[in-house]
Scaffold this motif. Structure first.
Motif, short mmCIF file in Angstrom:
data_model
loop_
_atom_site.label_atom_id
_atom_site.label_comp_id
_atom_site.label_asym_id
_atom_site.label_seq_id
_atom_site.Cartn_x
_atom_site.Cartn_y
_atom_site.Cartn_z
N TRP A 35 1.83 6.56 -6.95
CA TRP A 35 0.77 7.51 -7.33
C TRP A 35 1.26 8.95 -7.18
O TRP A 35 1.03 9.79 -8.04
CB TRP A 35 -0.47 7.29 -6.46
CG TRP A 35 -1.50 8.34 -6.66
CD1 TRP A 35 -2.46 8.37 -7.62
CD2 TRP A 35 -1.63 9.55 -5.91
NE1 TRP A 35 -3.20 9.52 -7.49
CE2 TRP A 35 -2.70 10.28 -6.46
CE3 TRP A 35 -0.95 10.10 -4.83
CZ2 TRP A 35 -3.11 11.51 -5.97
CZ3 TRP A 35 -1.36 11.32 -4.34
CH2 TRP A 35 -2.42 12.01 -4.91
N TRP A 36 1.94 9.25 -6.07
CA TRP A 36 2.43 10.60 -5.81
C TRP A 36 3.43 11.03 -6.88
O TRP A 36 3.35 12.14 -7.42
CB TRP A 36 3.06 10.68 -4.42
CG TRP A 36 3.52 12.06 -4.09
CD1 TRP A 36 2.77 13.09 -3.65
CD2 TRP A 36 4.86 12.56 -4.22
NE1 TRP A 36 3.56 14.21 -3.48
CE2 TRP A 36 4.85 13.90 -3.83
CE3 TRP A 36 6.05 11.99 -4.63
CZ2 TRP A 36 5.99 14.69 -3.83
CZ3 TRP A 36 7.19 12.77 -4.64
CH2 TRP A 36 7.14 14.11 -4.23
N ILE A 37 4.37 10.15 -7.21
CA ILE A 37 5.36 10.46 -8.24
C ILE A 37 4.69 10.71 -9.58
O ILE A 37 5.00 11.68 -10.28
CB ILE A 37 6.41 9.34 -8.35
CG1 ILE A 37 7.29 9.33 -7.10
CG2 ILE A 37 7.28 9.51 -9.60
CD1 ILE A 37 8.20 8.11 -6.99
N VAL A 88 2.95 14.15 -9.48
CA VAL A 88 3.89 15.27 -9.55
C VAL A 88 4.46 15.41 -10.95
O VAL A 88 4.63 16.52 -11.46
CB VAL A 88 5.02 15.08 -8.51
CG1 VAL A 88 6.15 16.07 -8.73
CG2 VAL A 88 4.47 15.22 -7.11
N MET A 89 4.71 14.30 -11.61
CA MET A 89 5.31 14.33 -12.94
C MET A 89 4.27 14.65 -14.02
O MET A 89 4.63 14.92 -15.16
CB MET A 89 5.98 12.99 -13.25
CG MET A 89 7.14 12.67 -12.31
SD MET A 89 8.44 13.92 -12.31
CE MET A 89 9.07 13.75 -13.95
N GLY A 90 3.00 14.61 -13.69
CA GLY A 90 1.96 14.94 -14.66
C GLY A 90 1.45 13.75 -15.45
O GLY A 90 0.68 13.93 -16.40
N THR A 138 0.83 -1.20 0.00
CA THR A 138 0.00 0.00 0.00
C THR A 138 0.87 1.26 0.00
O THR A 138 0.59 2.21 -0.74
CB THR A 138 -0.93 0.01 1.23
OG1 THR A 138 -1.76 -1.15 1.17
CG2 THR A 138 -1.79 1.25 1.27
N THR A 139 1.93 1.23 0.77
CA THR A 139 2.85 2.38 0.82
C THR A 139 3.51 2.60 -0.54
O THR A 139 3.59 3.73 -1.02
CB THR A 139 3.91 2.16 1.91
OG1 THR A 139 3.25 2.00 3.16
CG2 THR A 139 4.87 3.32 1.98
N LEU A 140 3.97 1.52 -1.16
CA LEU A 140 4.61 1.65 -2.48
C LEU A 140 3.64 2.16 -3.53
O LEU A 140 4.02 2.99 -4.37
CB LEU A 140 5.22 0.31 -2.90
CG LEU A 140 6.45 -0.13 -2.11
CD1 LEU A 140 6.89 -1.51 -2.55
CD2 LEU A 140 7.57 0.88 -2.27
#
Length: 64
Positions: free
Chosen positions: A14-16, A19-21, A7-9
């Motif tokens: 998702w966050w990366i 941020v990268m679009g 879940t953390t990975l």
């Protein structure tokens, strides 16, 4: 791999991608289909072409 690590990975990935679009075109399609049902969808290529042109024409607070 434990469920917590997985879940953390997924959250980090998702966050990366956010941020990268990477998720921007999918969000555009979802928004257009929900709120502008009569508007034709841009192809992904055209979406990015217009997005980069807009960023070049109005750089705002970009660092580079």
């Amino acid at each position: 791999m434990t469920a917590h690590v997985a879940t953390t990975l997924r959250g980090i990935l998702w966050w990366i991608r956010s941020v990268m679009g990477d998720l921007d075109y999918a969000r555009y399609v979802e928004h257009t289909r929900r709120n502008h049902t009569d508007a034709p969808l841009l192809s992904e290529r055209e979406f990015w072409r217009r997005r980069h042109a807009a960023a070049d024409n109005n750089p705002g607070a970009r660092c580079c």
